[in-house]
Design a protein around this motif. Sequence first.
Motif, PDB file in Angstrom:
ATOM      1  N   LYS A 118       6.615  -0.809   3.294  1.00 43.85           N
ATOM      2  CA  LYS A 118       5.972   0.462   2.944  1.00 43.85           C
ATOM      3  C   LYS A 118       4.625   0.157   2.287  1.00 43.85           C
ATOM      4  CE  LYS A 118       9.820   3.616   2.404  1.00 43.85           C
ATOM      5  NZ  LYS A 118      10.466   4.549   1.470  1.00 43.85           N
ATOM      6  N   PRO A 119       3.758   1.164   2.164  1.00 41.22           N
ATOM      7  CA  PRO A 119       2.434   0.917   1.569  1.00 41.22           C
ATOM      8  C   PRO A 119       2.486   0.286   0.180  1.00 41.22           C
ATOM      9  CG  PRO A 119       2.459   3.060   2.601  1.00 41.22           C
ATOM     10  CD  PRO A 119       3.883   2.540   2.650  1.00 41.22           C
ATOM     11  N   ASP A 120       3.473   0.640  -0.636  1.00 43.76           N
ATOM     12  CA  ASP A 120       3.548   0.048  -1.976  1.00 43.76           C
ATOM     13  C   ASP A 120       4.129  -1.358  -1.953  1.00 43.76           C
ATOM     14  OD1 ASP A 120       6.302   0.336  -1.723  1.00 43.76           O
ATOM     15  OD2 ASP A 120       6.449   1.923  -3.205  1.00 43.76           O
ATOM     16  N   ASP A 121       4.685  -1.769  -0.827  1.00 41.34           N
ATOM     17  CA  ASP A 121       5.156  -3.136  -0.580  1.00 41.34           C
ATOM     18  C   ASP A 121       6.311  -3.600  -1.464  1.00 41.34           C
ATOM     19  OD1 ASP A 121       4.710  -5.098   1.319  1.00 41.34           O
ATOM     20  OD2 ASP A 121       3.438  -6.292   0.022  1.00 41.34           O
ATOM     21  N   MET A 122       6.742  -2.816  -2.434  1.00 36.80           N
ATOM     22  CA  MET A 122       7.814  -3.251  -3.324  1.00 36.80           C
ATOM     23  C   MET A 122       9.080  -2.409  -3.172  1.00 36.80           C
ATOM     24  SD  MET A 122       6.376  -5.855  -4.515  1.00 36.80           S
ATOM     25  CE  MET A 122       7.591  -6.429  -5.656  1.00 36.80           C
ATOM     26  N   ASP A 123       9.066  -1.417  -2.311  1.00 39.40           N
ATOM     27  CA  ASP A 123      10.231  -0.573  -2.074  1.00 39.40           C
ATOM     28  C   ASP A 123      10.985  -1.137  -0.869  1.00 39.40           C
ATOM     29  OD1 ASP A 123      12.117   1.324  -1.473  1.00 39.40           O
ATOM     30  OD2 ASP A 123      10.693   2.956  -1.152  1.00 39.40           O
TER      31      ASP A 123
ATOM     32  N   ASP B 207      -0.771 -11.384  -6.404  1.00 44.33           N
ATOM     33  CA  ASP B 207      -0.781 -10.107  -7.138  1.00 44.33           C
ATOM     34  C   ASP B 207       0.233 -10.059  -8.289  1.00 44.33           C
ATOM     35  OD1 ASP B 207       1.697  -9.551  -5.953  1.00 44.33           O
ATOM     36  OD2 ASP B 207       0.878  -8.122  -4.526  1.00 44.33           O
TER      37      ASP B 207
ATOM     38  N   THR C 246       3.571 -10.158  -8.263  1.00 44.59           N
ATOM     39  CA  THR C 246       4.821  -9.426  -8.071  1.00 44.59           C
ATOM     40  C   THR C 246       6.015 -10.320  -7.724  1.00 44.59           C
ATOM     41  OG1 THR C 246       4.249  -8.992  -5.757  1.00 44.59           O
ATOM     42  CG2 THR C 246       3.668  -7.289  -7.379  1.00 44.59           C
TER      43      THR C 246
ATOM     44  N   TYR D   8      12.800 -10.583  -6.341  1.00 48.83           N
ATOM     45  CA  TYR D   8      12.255 -10.483  -4.984  1.00 48.83           C
ATOM     46  C   TYR D   8      12.266 -11.802  -4.223  1.00 48.83           C
ATOM     47  CZ  TYR D   8      10.753  -5.958  -6.634  1.00 48.83           C
ATOM     48  OH  TYR D   8      10.732  -4.694  -7.147  1.00 48.83           O
TER      49      TYR D   8
ATOM     50  N   GLY E 285       2.251   1.670   6.386  1.00 43.25           N
ATOM     51  CA  GLY E 285       2.673   0.463   5.689  1.00 43.25           C
ATOM     52  C   GLY E 285       2.073  -0.770   6.333  1.00 43.25           C
ATOM     53  N   THR E 286       2.842  -1.845   6.372  1.00 43.31           N
ATOM     54  CA  THR E 286       2.394  -3.104   6.963  1.00 43.31           C
ATOM     55  C   THR E 286       3.037  -3.269   8.333  1.00 43.31           C
ATOM     56  OG1 THR E 286       2.237  -4.118   4.773  1.00 43.31           O
ATOM     57  CG2 THR E 286       2.311  -5.620   6.665  1.00 43.31           C
TER      58      THR E 286
END
Length: 182
Positions: free
Chosen positions: A18-23, A57, A59, A64, A147-148
């Motif tokens: 997803k665009p936020d990459d962490m969900d 970044d 994260t 993760y 997203g990606t």
Amino acid sequence: MGKVIIHFVMSLDCYIAKPDDMDFAWMFRYGSDDDEMALRTMHEIGAVVMGNRGFRDGTMSEEYLPYGGHHPAQFVVTHHARDPVTIGPVTFTFVTGGIEHAIALAREAAGDKAVVLLSASVAQQGLKAGLVDELVIHLLPLLLGEGTLLFDHLGQEIELRREEVETASQETSLRFSVVRPE
């Protein structure tokens, strides 16, 4: 030497994040514990080659870790040399020599087991370099809309041969081999 595999959960519109990459919850919404292809693929893994974004970044954390941290050989493709980083049970080795060098180191570490490429950029670099043997995609009945994308910058045609299709719950797992030009 083991195979080099691209392994991803993907939405039907080809997004892997997803665009936020962490969900990541969406990735597990449709799967099941009886997805034999997913389980088999995870048991094949001897090393992981991934992108640097989570480290760049800030994260990347124990929460993760790729594959829950079960695979000790993890190589991070980067442009800037740095010392290895250990998070939980996993040590990440940073490789500056490009995708070919990172995959060579991962293959050596993996022995007869597979090397998995994680991140869209790393997967595309591996495909472009002709180093990928298989793709394993777990396709979900979901349209993320943004997203990606996994293959948005591939820039070339690569022929695949379908080797296996399996359904478990609402997920469809696909295994393709890369057809090598003659």
